[in-house]
Scaffold this motif. Structure first.
Motif, PDB file in Angstrom:
ATOM      1  N   ASP A 289       0.806  -1.231   0.000  1.00  0.00           N
ATOM      2  CA  ASP A 289       0.000   0.000   0.000  1.00  0.00           C
ATOM      3  C   ASP A 289       0.835   1.275   0.000  1.00  0.00           C
ATOM      4  N   VAL A 290       1.995   1.235   0.644  1.00  0.00           N
ATOM      5  CA  VAL A 290       2.775   2.458   0.830  1.00  0.00           C
ATOM      6  C   VAL A 290       4.230   2.057   1.108  1.00  0.00           C
ATOM      7  N   SER A 291       5.148   2.902   0.626  1.00  0.00           N
ATOM      8  CA  SER A 291       6.580   2.662   0.869  1.00  0.00           C
ATOM      9  C   SER A 291       7.069   3.634   1.935  1.00  0.00           C
ATOM     10  N   VAL A 292       7.723   3.093   2.960  1.00  0.00           N
ATOM     11  CA  VAL A 292       8.337   3.932   3.992  1.00  0.00           C
ATOM     12  C   VAL A 292       9.845   3.824   3.833  1.00  0.00           C
ATOM     13  N   PHE A 293      10.495   4.963   3.561  1.00  0.00           N
ATOM     14  CA  PHE A 293      11.956   4.980   3.366  1.00  0.00           C
ATOM     15  C   PHE A 293      12.616   5.563   4.612  1.00  0.00           C
ATOM     16  N   ALA A 294      13.559   4.834   5.167  1.00  0.00           N
ATOM     17  CA  ALA A 294      14.221   5.280   6.386  1.00  0.00           C
ATOM     18  C   ALA A 294      15.664   4.811   6.356  1.00  0.00           C
ATOM     19  N   TYR A 295      16.458   5.306   7.321  1.00  0.00           N
ATOM     20  CA  TYR A 295      17.848   4.849   7.479  1.00  0.00           C
ATOM     21  C   TYR A 295      18.268   5.075   8.917  1.00  0.00           C
ATOM     22  N   GLY A 296      19.270   4.318   9.327  1.00  0.00           N
ATOM     23  CA  GLY A 296      19.834   4.482  10.661  1.00  0.00           C
ATOM     24  C   GLY A 296      18.807   4.226  11.748  1.00  0.00           C
ATOM     25  N   ALA A 297      18.797   5.111  12.738  1.00  0.00           N
ATOM     26  CA  ALA A 297      17.948   4.908  13.917  1.00  0.00           C
ATOM     27  C   ALA A 297      16.464   5.080  13.624  1.00  0.00           C
ATOM     28  N   MET A 298      16.110   5.529  12.424  1.00  0.00           N
ATOM     29  CA  MET A 298      14.699   5.659  12.077  1.00  0.00           C
ATOM     30  C   MET A 298      14.125   4.376  11.489  1.00  0.00           C
ATOM     31  N   VAL A 299      14.960   3.365  11.275  1.00  0.00           N
ATOM     32  CA  VAL A 299      14.446   2.115  10.721  1.00  0.00           C
ATOM     33  C   VAL A 299      13.591   1.362  11.751  1.00  0.00           C
ATOM     34  N   PRO A 300      14.070   1.193  13.004  1.00  0.00           N
ATOM     35  CA  PRO A 300      13.225   0.469  13.968  1.00  0.00           C
ATOM     36  C   PRO A 300      11.845   1.111  14.205  1.00  0.00           C
TER      37      PRO A 300
ATOM     38  N   ASP B 273      15.130   0.194   4.066  1.00  0.00           N
ATOM     39  CA  ASP B 273      16.301   0.792   4.730  1.00  0.00           C
ATOM     40  C   ASP B 273      17.300   1.164   3.638  1.00  0.00           C
ATOM     41  N   LEU B 274      17.591   2.463   3.509  1.00  0.00           N
ATOM     42  CA  LEU B 274      18.428   2.905   2.384  1.00  0.00           C
ATOM     43  C   LEU B 274      19.894   2.454   2.528  1.00  0.00           C
ATOM     44  N   ARG B 275      20.369   2.307   3.739  1.00  0.00           N
ATOM     45  CA  ARG B 275      21.742   1.859   4.054  1.00  0.00           C
ATOM     46  C   ARG B 275      22.825   2.837   3.616  1.00  0.00           C
ATOM     47  N   SER B 276      22.881   3.178   2.329  1.00  0.00           N
ATOM     48  CA  SER B 276      23.839   4.204   1.913  1.00  0.00           C
ATOM     49  C   SER B 276      23.063   5.315   1.217  1.00  0.00           C
ATOM     50  N   LEU B 277      23.363   6.563   1.607  1.00  0.00           N
ATOM     51  CA  LEU B 277      22.684   7.720   1.024  1.00  0.00           C
ATOM     52  C   LEU B 277      23.412   8.158  -0.240  1.00  0.00           C
ATOM     53  N   VAL B 278      24.728   8.047  -0.210  1.00  0.00           N
ATOM     54  CA  VAL B 278      25.566   8.225  -1.401  1.00  0.00           C
ATOM     55  C   VAL B 278      26.523   7.037  -1.448  1.00  0.00           C
ATOM     56  N   PRO B 279      26.441   6.134  -2.424  1.00  0.00           N
ATOM     57  CA  PRO B 279      25.474   6.136  -3.510  1.00  0.00           C
ATOM     58  C   PRO B 279      24.092   5.690  -3.038  1.00  0.00           C
ATOM     59  N   LEU B 280      23.071   6.248  -3.665  1.00  0.00           N
ATOM     60  CA  LEU B 280      21.689   5.921  -3.332  1.00  0.00           C
ATOM     61  C   LEU B 280      21.185   4.823  -4.271  1.00  0.00           C
ATOM     62  N   ASP B 281      20.480   3.861  -3.718  1.00  0.00           N
ATOM     63  CA  ASP B 281      19.886   2.792  -4.535  1.00  0.00           C
ATOM     64  C   ASP B 281      18.578   3.313  -5.137  1.00  0.00           C
ATOM     65  N   GLU B 282      18.718   4.116  -6.178  1.00  0.00           N
ATOM     66  CA  GLU B 282      17.528   4.722  -6.800  1.00  0.00           C
ATOM     67  C   GLU B 282      16.594   3.655  -7.341  1.00  0.00           C
ATOM     68  N   ALA B 283      17.169   2.585  -7.884  1.00  0.00           N
ATOM     69  CA  ALA B 283      16.330   1.540  -8.486  1.00  0.00           C
ATOM     70  C   ALA B 283      15.400   0.931  -7.445  1.00  0.00           C
ATOM     71  N   ALA B 284      15.926   0.695  -6.236  1.00  0.00           N
ATOM     72  CA  ALA B 284      15.090   0.101  -5.190  1.00  0.00           C
ATOM     73  C   ALA B 284      13.986   1.062  -4.761  1.00  0.00           C
ATOM     74  N   VAL B 285      14.324   2.343  -4.660  1.00  0.00           N
ATOM     75  CA  VAL B 285      13.334   3.351  -4.263  1.00  0.00           C
ATOM     76  C   VAL B 285      12.219   3.417  -5.311  1.00  0.00           C
ATOM     77  N   LEU B 286      12.616   3.483  -6.571  1.00  0.00           N
ATOM     78  CA  LEU B 286      11.626   3.619  -7.649  1.00  0.00           C
ATOM     79  C   LEU B 286      10.797   2.343  -7.792  1.00  0.00           C
ATOM     80  N   ALA B 287      11.428   1.183  -7.611  1.00  0.00           N
ATOM     81  CA  ALA B 287      10.691  -0.074  -7.749  1.00  0.00           C
ATOM     82  C   ALA B 287       9.637  -0.200  -6.656  1.00  0.00           C
ATOM     83  N   SER B 288       9.994   0.228  -5.453  1.00  0.00           N
ATOM     84  CA  SER B 288       9.051   0.123  -4.352  1.00  0.00           C
ATOM     85  C   SER B 288       7.835   1.019  -4.594  1.00  0.00           C
TER      86      SER B 288
END
Lengths: 337, 358
Positions: free
Chosen positions: A216-227, A247-262
């Motif tokens: 229904d919805v994608s929530v993108f987070a990283y670090g302490a905001m994942v839990p 969980d984005l894990r790395s901001l640079v480089p960003l996994d754009e494909a995963a973000v867009l696919a979600s």
């Protein structure tokens, strides 16, 4: 030790906290390569104020584990010189909030050396630093200013959220050829423990991790905001809302494909970070989705972030996004059409 | 030469001192740099290069110090040190190509003139922020010691840089870690418009070293032999494991800070004229003439050869190809990220150039 359930080849695992996983990665990196040296304030005798470097001095000696004078400029500046000469320094900045005396060295020097020398002087320094709120640290032990570094060409910016990723991303950082800003979520240094593969476990940069599948919805987070994002998703599942947490894990480089696919799958996006909203990393994600996923979107992109105020002391629970604020934003996104 | 520390300058002048043939070589390099300054100031005024930072008045300090170094030593320069690169064997053509930012430029046209990088000669990439190279030189020296290499690092900076936090950080770390580093300060009297006496109330800049626990030495920067001896001595100390030395070479910047600067706004011509009485190039020439190593026709030939070499290098640099526009996206990282590949493709489309992926 147990076997890691997701690994097809049987790999021994050890239950560790995030900070123990960092410590384990540093030990293994230093054992594997005599060019790896660690420097920073209180990293030697004291083992780091969070104990991330505990035991390194004893095992590797004062030539490789350097307690430095209290100068971030000096720590990063000398680390750059070591790297130019061929060592692989891992510098610790005690808190991200204290990194600014070294900002010139990071932004003007470290980030640009490879480029400005036409490739003659690559400079591979890893800068580890605890970041983020949730420890009652007030203005100067709590901030999340990753966007400053993401904005500078030439730096990689990495943020683990689990013990396994803390080790795997840090070993990748040490093995990388580019400068890496390695942001450690100190709020969950000890709050989260999990299975960490033994040995040379590396997590590549630029590969996001799906924490929880949803439709229904994608929530993108990283670090302490994942839990808290995962906790919100669990709550929402009880209400019939299927939230995917990435969980984005790395901001640079960003996994754009995963973000867009979600977002292609869910049509809705909620971006979560504890940094201030204005010009925060979420703005870049929102722009990416507006540019490349506009026709998938069924609802406005939502951001759940820290407020555009300095980081507070007494009101830190008000400032920081928690499961309730994240869940509320997700409900709004789902109701929007 | 005086020293602010109790440690005497005990290094003998011989066999480390400059022999007469080496002095003649030093003079040739001085003449080349002085002639290059004159040519480049004109090239900048004609719009053929974008910028230039002249060296006039500082040649003896630059060349005397560089001659005291060994091949394995590393240089962390500011942006007024091309003479050091020449002494370390960088071809004049490579320097001129950088000034033009052409396709042969080793830094690929990415930096303003005078911001050199010469890996093969251990001449580390220069930047514009003041003093940032100082702690880097210290870190490299710490790595030298970790590797147990018989080498040193030297960092060049001006009087203005002694006010920077990087100077403090670098000096302090060097003292604490006994890094084999030479802090070579060219005190040329002026940080753009700010005179030396407004930079610090300290009696000398070298005196600052004492607070960091190592010797600071003041040397006449117009005397190539004195500079060489001071650096040679500091190098010996560093290699022996006795730690860093700061050397303050007292010089005078005859010209502007850079081609963007008009020094008549802040200093009297009479001061410049007085400083020119101690011109390091004229001084070394007089010395060489006095010992019979040089005469007027020989001197004229040196200047003629210098100007001819510069003219040839400039002509060659102006004929070189322009920098490939798509090289913009190289060397940001070791490998282009997907995002940089995308931007590179967009840029190629904008330029109407096919996007070649090497």
């Amino acid at each position: 030790m147990r076997r890691h359930p997701r690994d097809p080849v049987e790999v021994a695992v050890t239950e560790l906290t995030v900070v123990q996983a960092v410590n384990r990665a540093l030990h293994e990196a230093m054992r594997a390569d005599p060019d790896v040296v660690v420097l920073g304030e209180d990293v030697g005798v004291n083992g780091g104020v969070f104990r991330a470097t505990d035991g390194l001095l004893k095992e590797f000696g004062a030539d490789r584990v350097l307690d430095t004078p209290l100068s971030e400029t000096g720590i990063v500046g000398t680390a750059i010189g070591m790297a130019l000469y061929g060592l692989k320094p891992v510098a610790e900045i005690q808190f991200l909030d204290f990194i600014y005396p070294a900002f010139d060295q990071i932004v003007s020097e470290l980030a640009k050396l490879r480029y400005r020398s036409g490739g003659q002087f690559p400079c591979h320094v890893v800068i580890r630093t605890p970041y983020g709120g949730g420890i009652k640290g007030g203005l100067y032990h709590s901030q999340s200013t990753e966007a400053y570094f993401c904005h500078t060409a030439g730096l990689k910016v990495v943020v683990p959220s689990t013990p396994a990723d803390a080790k795997g991303l840090l070993l990748s950082a040490v093995a990388d050829e580019d400068p890496v800003i390695f942001l450690e979520p100190k709020r969950i240094y000890r709050a989260v423990s999990g299975e960490v593969p033994d040995g040379d476990h590396r997590v590549p940069f630029g590969q996001a991790r799906t924490v929880r599948d949803g439709t229904d919805v994608s929530v993108f987070a990283y670090g302490a905001m994942v839990p808290p994002s995962a906790e919100a998703a669990t709550t929402l599942a009880g209400e019939g809302i299927s939230a995917e947490v990435v969980d984005l894990r790395s901001l640079v480089p960003l996994d754009e494909a995963a973000v867009l696919a979600s977002v292609a799958k869910t049509g809705r996006a909620v971006v979560v970070h504890e940094a201030a909203r204005f010009c925060g990393f979420g703005a870049e994600l929102a722009a990416l989705l507006a540019e490349k996923a506009f026709y998938s979107l069924k609802a406005p992109i939502a951001r759940v972030t820290g407020y555009d105020t300095p980081f507070p002391y007494a009101l830190e629970h008000v400032y920081l996004p928690g499961p309730e604020r994240i869940a509320a934003a997700v409900r709004d996104a789902v109701r929007a059409n | 030469m005086s020293t602010t520390s109790a440690r005497p300058q005990s290094e003998p002048a011989s066999p480390d001192g400059l022999s007469e043939p080496r002095l003649l070589g030093a003079y040739r390099t001085m003449a080349l740099v002085r002639a290059l300054d004159e040519r480049c100031l004109a090239l900048q005024r004609q719009g053929r290069i974008g910028f230039y930072a002249p060296h006039a008045g500082q040649e003896a300090a630059l060349i005397g110090s560089a001659l005291a170094l060994e091949t394995d030593d590393w240089v962390f320069p500011a942006y007024r040190e091309l003479a050091v690169a020449l002494v370390r064997g960088v071809p004049l053509q490579a320097i001129v190509d950088q000034l033009f930012g052409n396709a042969d430029d080793l830094v690929k046209g990415r930096q303003m003139p005078n911001h050199f990088s010469f890996r093969d000669q251990h001449f580390v990439s220069a930047s514009s922020p003041i003093g940032t190279q100082i702690p880097q030189a210290v870190g490299a020296a710490m790595a030298v010691r970790y590797r147990q290499a018989p080498a040193v690092t030297i960092t060049y900076f001006g009087d203005g840089a002694t006010s920077s936090n990087d100077f403090h950080a670098g000096m302090n770390f060097a003292g604490v870690f006994r890094a084999p580093t030479i802090f070579f300060c060219q005190n040329n009297g002026w940080a753009i418009s700010l005179p030396r006496e407004r930079q610090t109330r300290s009696a000398t800049l070298a005196a600052k070293a004492e607070a960091y626990g190592f010797p600071g030495v003041v040397v006449d920067g117009n005397d190539v032999r004195a500079v060489h001896a001071a650096v040679r001595s500091a190098r010996g100390r560093a290699v022996r494991g006795d730690g860093p030395t700061m050397i303050e070479a007292q010089v005078y910047r005859f010209g502007p800070h850079s081609t963007s600067d008009d020094p008549t706004r802040y200093r009297p011509e009479a001061q410049v004229a007085a400083a020119r009485e101690h011109d390091p190039v004229a001084r070394l020439k007089a010395d060489l003439v006095a010992v019979g190593r040089l005469d007027e026709p020989g001197d004229a030939r040196i200047w003629e050869e210098s100007r001819a070499a510069i003219a040839a290098a400039v002509a060659h640099a102006e004929k070189a190809a322009l920098v490939d526009p798509l090289s913009l996206f190289d060397d940001v990282f070791a490998r282009r990220s997907p995002r940089l590949e995308e931007e590179r493709g967009q840029c190629a489309a904008t330029l109407g150039t096919p996007s070649r992926s090497p």
